[in-house]
Design an enzyme around this catalytic site. Structure first.
Site, PDB file in Angstrom:
ATOM      1  N   ASN A  41       0.531  -1.150   0.191  1.00  0.00           N
ATOM      2  CA  ASN A  41      -0.445   0.776  -0.131  1.00  0.00           C
ATOM      3  C   ASN A  41       0.551   0.907   0.200  1.00  0.00           C
ATOM      4  OD1 ASN A  41      -2.766  -0.767  -0.049  1.00  0.00           O
ATOM      5  ND2 ASN A  41      -2.298  -1.158   2.139  1.00  0.00           N
ATOM      6  N   ASN A  68      -2.529  -7.972  -1.947  1.00  0.00           N
ATOM      7  CA  ASN A  68      -3.464  -7.935  -3.189  1.00  0.00           C
ATOM      8  C   ASN A  68      -3.321  -6.823  -3.603  1.00  0.00           C
ATOM      9  OD1 ASN A  68      -4.202  -6.937  -0.533  1.00  0.00           O
ATOM     10  ND2 ASN A  68      -5.878  -6.757  -1.287  1.00  0.00           N
ATOM     11  N   HIS A  69      -2.997  -5.650  -3.707  1.00  0.00           N
ATOM     12  CA  HIS A  69      -2.781  -3.906  -4.500  1.00  0.00           C
ATOM     13  C   HIS A  69      -1.259  -4.507  -5.466  1.00  0.00           C
ATOM     14  CE1 HIS A  69      -6.307  -3.431  -2.331  1.00  0.00           C
ATOM     15  NE2 HIS A  69      -5.607  -3.087  -1.122  1.00  0.00           N
ATOM     16  N   HIS A 177      -2.617  -6.904   6.048  1.00  0.00           N
ATOM     17  CA  HIS A 177      -3.722  -7.062   5.085  1.00  0.00           C
ATOM     18  C   HIS A 177      -4.566  -6.338   5.825  1.00  0.00           C
ATOM     19  CE1 HIS A 177      -6.575  -7.364   2.266  1.00  0.00           C
ATOM     20  NE2 HIS A 177      -7.465  -7.729   3.258  1.00  0.00           N
TER      21      HIS A 177
HETATM   22 FE   LIG Z   1      -3.997  -6.021   1.099  1.00  0.00          FE
END
Ligand SMILES: [Fe+2]
Length: 260
Positions: A41, A68-69, A177
């Site tokens: 992030n 996930n990013h 996360h």
């Molecule tokens: Fe994440």
């Protein structure tokens, strides 16, 4: 004994700057041998750019893990391919840029670092990361002394179950996360250090690093507001793993945070 600091999701470029001001002196002060930072992030909830990755690495991180990013910012793809210190999750499709693991020196030891994604409440179709990890452990046997896994996942139960499947095979496993630290740090029966989530690094005054009013209006209206970074003093949350450098087992797991 070898001491590893693993830090949770870095929320923004401003947080990258904060960490880079503090990490080298913290390493000396706490006798930390190796630092892993989750950087997915670092571009403020939209992946990580090459510049922020370079600043983090210059600023005292040994390796940057993903989530996930990570693949959201295409500008990172060439860095993922070129650098052995910037990882994306291991359980992505074949041919995706970068790698989900790396082997790096720490003092006179070699540390195998994994980045992996969970499946529950995450990107649909994400495969179970454990077989990916087990294949690498077998393939790289003899080429590393200690190992650590950043399991980037939403569900604590999923992270703990994966940790038990890997207990004794990896020195330390920690979750990222959720941006919220858990209080379940422990050494599992076969010697793997574990905590379900270490929290995040960023401004303290909002909701998971985002300005409070943005998140409350988003929830109330179900409309998509663009995220605005929270305000307030910086805080970095993570975990310290003390590892036996001979056996590769965890000696202790301690939650750790520092701020402005
Ligand atoms: Fe994440």
């Amino acid at each position: 004994m070898l001491r590893i600091l693993a830090l949770g999701d870095v929320i923004s470029p401003a947080t990258v700057a904060f960490l880079s001001r503090r990490l080298w002196s913290l390493r000396r002060e706490k006798q930390i041998d190796f630092v892993v930072v989750n950087g997915e992030n670092a571009g403020f909830l939209s992946g990580i750019g090459s510049r922020d990755a370079a600043i983090l690495l210059d600023g005292g991180a040994d390796v940057i893990t993903g989530g996930n990013h990570t693949m959201a910012a295409k500008s990172i793809y060439s860095t993922l391919d070129a650098s052995d210190r910037v990882l994306r999750p291991i359980n992505l499709a074949e041919g995706v840029p970068g790698s989900g693991y790396t082997i790096l020196p720490a003092r006179d030891r070699r540390i195998l670092v994994f980045s992996a994604l969970g499946c529950l409440f995450m990107e649909a179709g994400t495969p179970d990361p454990v077989p990916y990890i087990e294949r690498v452990l077998a393939r790289e046997a003899g080429r590393y002394d200690l190992s650590i896994l950043d399991l980037h996942a939403e569900a604590t139960g999923e992270k703990l179950a994966a940790a038990h499947r890997l207990d004794g095979k990896i020195s330390a496993i920690y979750g990222t996360h959720t941006h919220v630290p858990t209080a379940d740090e422990t050494v599992l029966p076969k010697g793997t250090g574990y905590i379900s989530d270490v929290g995040f690094c960023g401004h303290t005054g909002g909701i998971l690093g985002v300005k409070t009013e943005v998140m409350t209006e988003r929830q109330r209206t179900r409309l998509r507001f663009s995220y605005t970074e929270a305000e307030g003093p910086f805080r970095a949350q993570g975990v310290l793993f003390d590892l036996d450098e001979t056996s590769g087992k965890a000696l202790s797991v301690k939650r750790f945070e520092f701020g402005e």
